[in-house]
Design an enzyme around this catalytic site. Structure first.
Site, mmCIF file in Angstrom:
data_model
loop_
_atom_site.group_PDB
_atom_site.id
_atom_site.type_symbol
_atom_site.label_atom_id
_atom_site.label_comp_id
_atom_site.label_asym_id
_atom_site.label_seq_id
_atom_site.Cartn_x
_atom_site.Cartn_y
_atom_site.Cartn_z
ATOM 1 C CB VAL A 101 -1.017 -0.013 1.172
ATOM 2 C CG1 VAL A 101 -0.347 -0.227 2.505
ATOM 3 C CG2 VAL A 101 -1.856 1.242 1.212
ATOM 4 C CE LYS A 103 4.482 9.212 -1.718
ATOM 5 N NZ LYS A 103 5.423 8.102 -1.865
ATOM 6 C CD GLU A 104 -1.321 10.557 -4.444
ATOM 7 O OE1 GLU A 104 -2.179 11.293 -3.956
ATOM 8 O OE2 GLU A 104 -0.693 10.822 -5.468
ATOM 9 C CB VAL A 186 8.247 -7.867 -11.268
ATOM 10 C CG1 VAL A 186 9.731 -7.881 -11.068
ATOM 11 C CG2 VAL A 186 7.862 -6.997 -12.446
ATOM 12 C CG ASP A 222 8.408 8.400 -8.066
ATOM 13 O OD1 ASP A 222 9.233 8.952 -7.320
ATOM 14 O OD2 ASP A 222 7.439 7.743 -7.639
ATOM 15 C CG ASP A 239 5.377 3.757 -8.915
ATOM 16 O OD1 ASP A 239 4.291 4.140 -9.375
ATOM 17 O OD2 ASP A 239 5.830 4.142 -7.819
HETATM 18 N N1 LIG Z 1 4.253 -5.883 -11.234
HETATM 19 C C1 LIG Z 1 4.638 -6.045 -9.967
HETATM 20 N N2 LIG Z 1 5.160 -7.231 -9.559
HETATM 21 C C2 LIG Z 1 5.546 -7.413 -8.275
HETATM 22 N N3 LIG Z 1 5.429 -6.477 -7.303
HETATM 23 C C3 LIG Z 1 4.923 -5.276 -7.644
HETATM 24 C C4 LIG Z 1 4.499 -4.991 -8.978
HETATM 25 N N4 LIG Z 1 4.028 -3.734 -9.017
HETATM 26 C C5 LIG Z 1 4.149 -3.248 -7.766
HETATM 27 N N5 LIG Z 1 4.682 -4.155 -6.928
HETATM 28 C C6 LIG Z 1 4.972 -3.992 -5.484
HETATM 29 O O1 LIG Z 1 4.119 -2.990 -4.937
HETATM 30 C C7 LIG Z 1 4.885 -1.861 -4.501
HETATM 31 C C8 LIG Z 1 4.145 -0.566 -4.817
HETATM 32 O O2 LIG Z 1 3.959 -0.460 -6.218
HETATM 33 P P1 LIG Z 1 4.247 0.910 -6.975
HETATM 34 O O3 LIG Z 1 5.620 1.370 -6.701
HETATM 35 O O4 LIG Z 1 3.862 0.711 -8.407
HETATM 36 O O5 LIG Z 1 3.156 1.856 -6.298
HETATM 37 P P2 LIG Z 1 3.356 3.210 -5.462
HETATM 38 O O6 LIG Z 1 2.113 3.978 -5.576
HETATM 39 O O7 LIG Z 1 4.611 3.886 -5.803
HETATM 40 O O8 LIG Z 1 3.534 2.751 -4.023
HETATM 41 P P3 LIG Z 1 4.660 3.396 -3.068
HETATM 42 O O9 LIG Z 1 4.151 4.748 -2.683
HETATM 43 O O10 LIG Z 1 4.764 2.393 -1.946
HETATM 44 O O11 LIG Z 1 5.941 3.478 -3.881
HETATM 45 C C9 LIG Z 1 6.212 -1.976 -5.227
HETATM 46 O O12 LIG Z 1 7.257 -1.340 -4.512
HETATM 47 C C10 LIG Z 1 6.405 -3.473 -5.311
HETATM 48 O O13 LIG Z 1 6.922 -3.997 -4.113
HETATM 49 MG MG LIG Z 2 6.512 3.085 -6.037
#
Ligand SMILES: Nc1ncnc2c1ncn2[C@@H]1O[C@H](COP(=O)(O)OP(=O)(O)OP(=O)(O)O)[C@@H](O)[C@H]1O
Ligand SMILES: [Mg+2]
Length: 286
Positions: A101, A103-104, A186, A222, A239
């Site tokens: 989870v 921030k957004e 991933v 980012d 992301d």
């Molecule tokens: N395709 C994927 N496969 C495996 N794990 C993933 C994948 N996408 C996201 N995650 C996991 O979920 C986390 C959060 O995803 P992401 O970075 O896309 O969202 P975010 O909004 O940036 O969240 P945060 O604010 O925590 O960075 C990632 O750091 C990773 O651990």
């Molecule tokens: Mg992220």
């Protein structure tokens, strides 16, 4: 609060109809007036009352009676619409656990053709929905910034994943519905959680991926140890909603910031001494 898949599965078709109507009407109203809602869903007053009661009880819809009796979709209701559409299209057949989870955003595992990842974009969740007094921050009736901002953010990320798929090491985009992206999982961990045996090779791979993305028209925007995943051999950049094109007026500063984050992280954790100018030149080379 994590999504309850049983609630979504148990929704009655009238309840789905009400959620759809609220979604549509929130383009015009922050709180959809009861009379307009009744006219849109064409249900008898007792049926509507009963169905709305169910939706409110399950925290999918909120009501307010000041200055008039009105109803609004909240994120859980928007989630329900997106997930029931994705299930209807057979993109997903079961929801797994929440794996992150942010921030957004909220990240879930789900079952599609194998295990897939769902990313639910939730822009403005905290600022727009936590407090009742937040109504004051709404720029007048008829705006629902979080619905559009969240769907827009998902759309931007999906656009990047689609364009980069096959060219850059990113999750494979599978489907999108409203604010929800479905993508491949991933098989690695976030860079921040890894202790690399060979940091040099991984750093070079990151630069290669950033360079290929740049050549394809995408600067991440980012990039950091949180948005890079690795299994110690391969890296994936995740992301992407904040990407900008290399023609953007801030492209140079944003690219430098991305690369600086990576270089600083490696320097702190592995005492490396990579050069920013060299990295920029490598990524932007014609
Ligand atoms: N395709 C994927 N496969 C495996 N794990 C993933 C994948 N996408 C996201 N995650 C996991 O979920 C986390 C959060 O995803 P992401 O970075 O896309 O969202 P975010 O909004 O940036 O969240 P945060 O604010 O925590 O960075 C990632 O750091 C990773 O651990
Ligand atoms: Mg992220």
């Amino acid at each position: 609060m994590p999504i309850d898949a049983d609630i979504i599965k148990s929704l009655h078709k009238y309840e789905i109809r009400i959620l759809h109507a609220l979604e549509r009407m929130m383009k015009r109203y922050r709180w959809v007036p009861e009379d307009d809602l009744r006219a849109a869903v064409k249900l008898s007053p007792p049926e509507l009352k009963y169905r709305l009661g169910n939706l409110i009880h399950r925290d999918l819809v909120r009501s307010d009676s000041v200055p008039y009796k009105g109803y609004a979709l909240v994120f859980a209701g928007y989630d329900a619409l997106a997930l029931s559409d994705l299930a209807g299209k057979k993109t997903i057949s079961a929801l797994g656990c929440m794996v992150g989870v942010g921030k957004e955003s909220e990240i879930y595992e789900a079952l599609g053709f194998g295990i897939v990842i769902l990313k639910l974009h939730k822009v403005g969740q905290r600022s727009f929905q936590t407090l009742k007094t937040n109504r004051e921050y709404m720029p007048g009736e008829g705006h629902c910034p979080w619905i559009f901002a969240s769907a827009k953010s998902a759309e931007r990320e999906y656009e990047a994943l689609k364009a980069l798929n096959g060219k850059v090491s990113v999750p494979v985009p599978i489907d999108i519905n409203r604010h929800v992206i479905v993508m491949s999982q991933v098989p690695g961990a976030n860079l921040i959680r890894c202790v690399l045996e060979d940091p040099d090779t991984i750093y070079r791979q990151i630069l290669d991926e950033v360079q290929k993305a740049y050549a394809a028209g995408f600067i991440h925007g980012d990039l950091s140890e949180y948005n890079i995943m690795t299994d110690g051999e391969t890296v994936w950049l995740i992301d992407w909603p904040q990407w900008i094109p290399p023609t953007h007026q801030n492209a140079d500063a944003v690219l430098r910031h991305d690369l600086e984050n990576v270089i600083t992280y490696f320097a702190k954790k592995y005492q490396t001494n990579y050069d920013l100018e060299e990295a920029v030149a490598f990524v932007t080379k014609p």
